[in-house]
Design a protein around this motif. Structure first.
Motif, PDB file in Angstrom:
ATOM      1  N   UNK A   1      -8.347  -3.310  -1.801  1.00 38.39           N
ATOM      2  CA  UNK A   1      -7.303  -3.971  -1.009  1.00 38.39           C
ATOM      3  C   UNK A   1      -6.565  -5.014  -1.844  1.00 38.39           C
ATOM      4  N   UNK A   2      -7.296  -5.766  -2.660  1.00 35.21           N
ATOM      5  CA  UNK A   2      -6.648  -6.753  -3.536  1.00 35.21           C
ATOM      6  C   UNK A   2      -5.722  -6.082  -4.547  1.00 35.21           C
ATOM      7  N   UNK A   3      -6.148  -4.944  -5.097  1.00 33.81           N
ATOM      8  CA  UNK A   3      -5.307  -4.212  -6.060  1.00 33.81           C
ATOM      9  C   UNK A   3      -4.042  -3.699  -5.385  1.00 33.81           C
ATOM     10  N   UNK A   4      -4.159  -3.198  -4.155  1.00 36.63           N
ATOM     11  CA  UNK A   4      -2.982  -2.725  -3.409  1.00 36.63           C
ATOM     12  C   UNK A   4      -2.030  -3.889  -3.160  1.00 36.63           C
ATOM     13  N   UNK A   5      -2.571  -5.019  -2.749  1.00 35.77           N
ATOM     14  CA  UNK A   5      -1.737  -6.202  -2.498  1.00 35.77           C
ATOM     15  C   UNK A   5      -1.027  -6.640  -3.776  1.00 35.77           C
ATOM     16  N   UNK A   6      -1.772  -6.692  -4.887  1.00 39.47           N
ATOM     17  CA  UNK A   6      -1.201  -7.163  -6.149  1.00 39.47           C
ATOM     18  C   UNK A   6      -0.149  -6.213  -6.701  1.00 39.47           C
ATOM     19  N   UNK A   7      -0.380  -4.917  -6.593  1.00 39.29           N
ATOM     20  CA  UNK A   7       0.529  -3.927  -7.174  1.00 39.29           C
ATOM     21  C   UNK A   7       1.641  -3.502  -6.218  1.00 39.29           C
TER      22      UNK A   7
ATOM     23  N   UNK B   1      -0.409   2.111  -3.417  1.00 38.98           N
ATOM     24  CA  UNK B   1      -1.683   2.810  -3.605  1.00 38.98           C
ATOM     25  C   UNK B   1      -1.375   4.022  -4.469  1.00 38.98           C
ATOM     26  N   UNK B   2      -2.115   4.194  -5.549  1.00 44.16           N
ATOM     27  CA  UNK B   2      -1.942   5.371  -6.407  1.00 44.16           C
ATOM     28  C   UNK B   2      -3.109   6.327  -6.174  1.00 44.16           C
ATOM     29  N   UNK B   3      -2.953   7.592  -6.556  1.00 43.69           N
ATOM     30  CA  UNK B   3      -4.067   8.534  -6.423  1.00 43.69           C
ATOM     31  C   UNK B   3      -5.319   8.049  -7.162  1.00 43.69           C
ATOM     32  N   UNK B   4      -5.149   7.462  -8.327  1.00 46.24           N
ATOM     33  CA  UNK B   4      -6.303   6.968  -9.092  1.00 46.24           C
ATOM     34  C   UNK B   4      -7.005   5.821  -8.372  1.00 46.24           C
ATOM     35  N   UNK B   5      -6.230   4.902  -7.810  1.00 47.92           N
ATOM     36  CA  UNK B   5      -6.816   3.773  -7.085  1.00 47.92           C
ATOM     37  C   UNK B   5      -7.641   4.268  -5.904  1.00 47.92           C
TER      38      UNK B   5
ATOM     39  N   UNK C   1       2.897   7.539  -5.593  1.00 47.66           N
ATOM     40  CA  UNK C   1       2.449   6.207  -5.174  1.00 47.66           C
ATOM     41  C   UNK C   1       2.923   5.959  -3.744  1.00 47.66           C
ATOM     42  N   UNK C   2       2.009   5.487  -2.918  1.00 48.90           N
ATOM     43  CA  UNK C   2       2.390   5.095  -1.573  1.00 48.90           C
ATOM     44  C   UNK C   2       2.719   3.608  -1.625  1.00 48.90           C
ATOM     45  N   UNK C   3       3.989   3.285  -1.439  1.00 52.13           N
ATOM     46  CA  UNK C   3       4.439   1.896  -1.558  1.00 52.13           C
ATOM     47  C   UNK C   3       4.254   1.158  -0.241  1.00 52.13           C
ATOM     48  N   UNK C   4       3.720  -0.056  -0.345  1.00 54.09           N
ATOM     49  CA  UNK C   4       3.504  -0.870   0.850  1.00 54.09           C
ATOM     50  C   UNK C   4       4.424  -2.087   0.890  1.00 54.09           C
TER      51      UNK C   4
ATOM     52  N   UNK D   1     -11.378  -4.527   6.788  1.00 55.12           N
ATOM     53  CA  UNK D   1     -10.915  -5.453   5.729  1.00 55.12           C
ATOM     54  C   UNK D   1      -9.431  -5.178   5.603  1.00 55.12           C
ATOM     55  N   UNK D   2      -8.631  -6.194   5.654  1.00 54.83           N
ATOM     56  CA  UNK D   2      -7.193  -5.973   5.553  1.00 54.83           C
ATOM     57  C   UNK D   2      -6.576  -6.991   4.611  1.00 54.83           C
ATOM     58  N   UNK D   3      -5.364  -6.661   4.193  1.00 54.66           N
ATOM     59  CA  UNK D   3      -4.624  -7.607   3.362  1.00 54.66           C
ATOM     60  C   UNK D   3      -3.219  -7.687   3.896  1.00 54.66           C
ATOM     61  N   UNK D   4      -2.607  -8.810   3.727  1.00 53.93           N
ATOM     62  CA  UNK D   4      -1.199  -8.964   4.095  1.00 53.93           C
ATOM     63  C   UNK D   4      -0.403  -9.098   2.805  1.00 53.93           C
ATOM     64  N   UNK D   5       0.723  -8.421   2.789  1.00 56.01           N
ATOM     65  CA  UNK D   5       1.578  -8.416   1.603  1.00 56.01           C
ATOM     66  C   UNK D   5       2.926  -8.962   2.020  1.00 56.01           C
ATOM     67  N   UNK D   6       3.329 -10.048   1.400  1.00 53.87           N
ATOM     68  CA  UNK D   6       4.600 -10.669   1.759  1.00 53.87           C
ATOM     69  C   UNK D   6       5.590 -10.511   0.623  1.00 53.87           C
TER      70      UNK D   6
END
Length: 136
Positions: free
Chosen positions: A22-28, A31-35, A108-111, A131-136
């Motif tokens: 979740x932190x990697x998705x928030x930072x990047x 979501x990539x296939x590898x992630x 890549x699935x962009x959030x 577990x969730x993350x918020x992306x601003x």
């Protein structure tokens, strides 16, 4: 090692893997296939089976017009629209029926990243508390 201890260790492994993912998705911002594959392999290493459900929520503010074809009819207000996307929409982006390479940006699935996306959320449910993350 008792069954309860093994369960506790599995829970910690899954919590750490979920937090890392979740932190990697928030930072990047995607979501990539590898992630996703790395995350699934990490939780599978516990020897347990998990039903992983992803949810991406998007909140958008849409301007209100009397006539949408005429900008001068803007009413000075906005409507809030919510869009929700789940595994059924996310996984086909990551794993399409095509010969696209695993690292192809189209997979890549962009959030986040759109000017009208103000907030995105990705939830991972693994049988443990969400577990969730918020992306601003």
């Amino acid at each position: 090692m008792t069954f309860d201890q093994q369960d506790d260790i599995s829970e910690l492994v899954v919590l750490k893997a979920t937090t890392t993912f979740v932190d990697a998705v928030r930072d990047k911002g995607f979501v990539s296939p590898s992630m996703y594959t790395d995350f699934m392999e990490a939780i599978a290493a516990t020897g347990n089976t998990f039903d992983v459900q992803m949810e991406h929520g998007s909140k958008k503010y849409v301007p209100v017009y009397d006539d949408p074809t005429r900008p001068d009819t803007f009413r000075g207000s906005y409507e809030v629209h919510y869009d929700l996307f789940y595994n059924a929409q996310i996984l086909p982006v990551l794993f399409p029926n095509s010969a696209a390479a695993k690292d192809d940006p189209a997979r890549r699935y962009k959030v986040c990243g759109s000017a009208i996306h103000l907030r995105s959320r990705l939830k991972i449910r693994t049988g443990l508390p969400a577990r969730s993350c918020s992306i601003f």
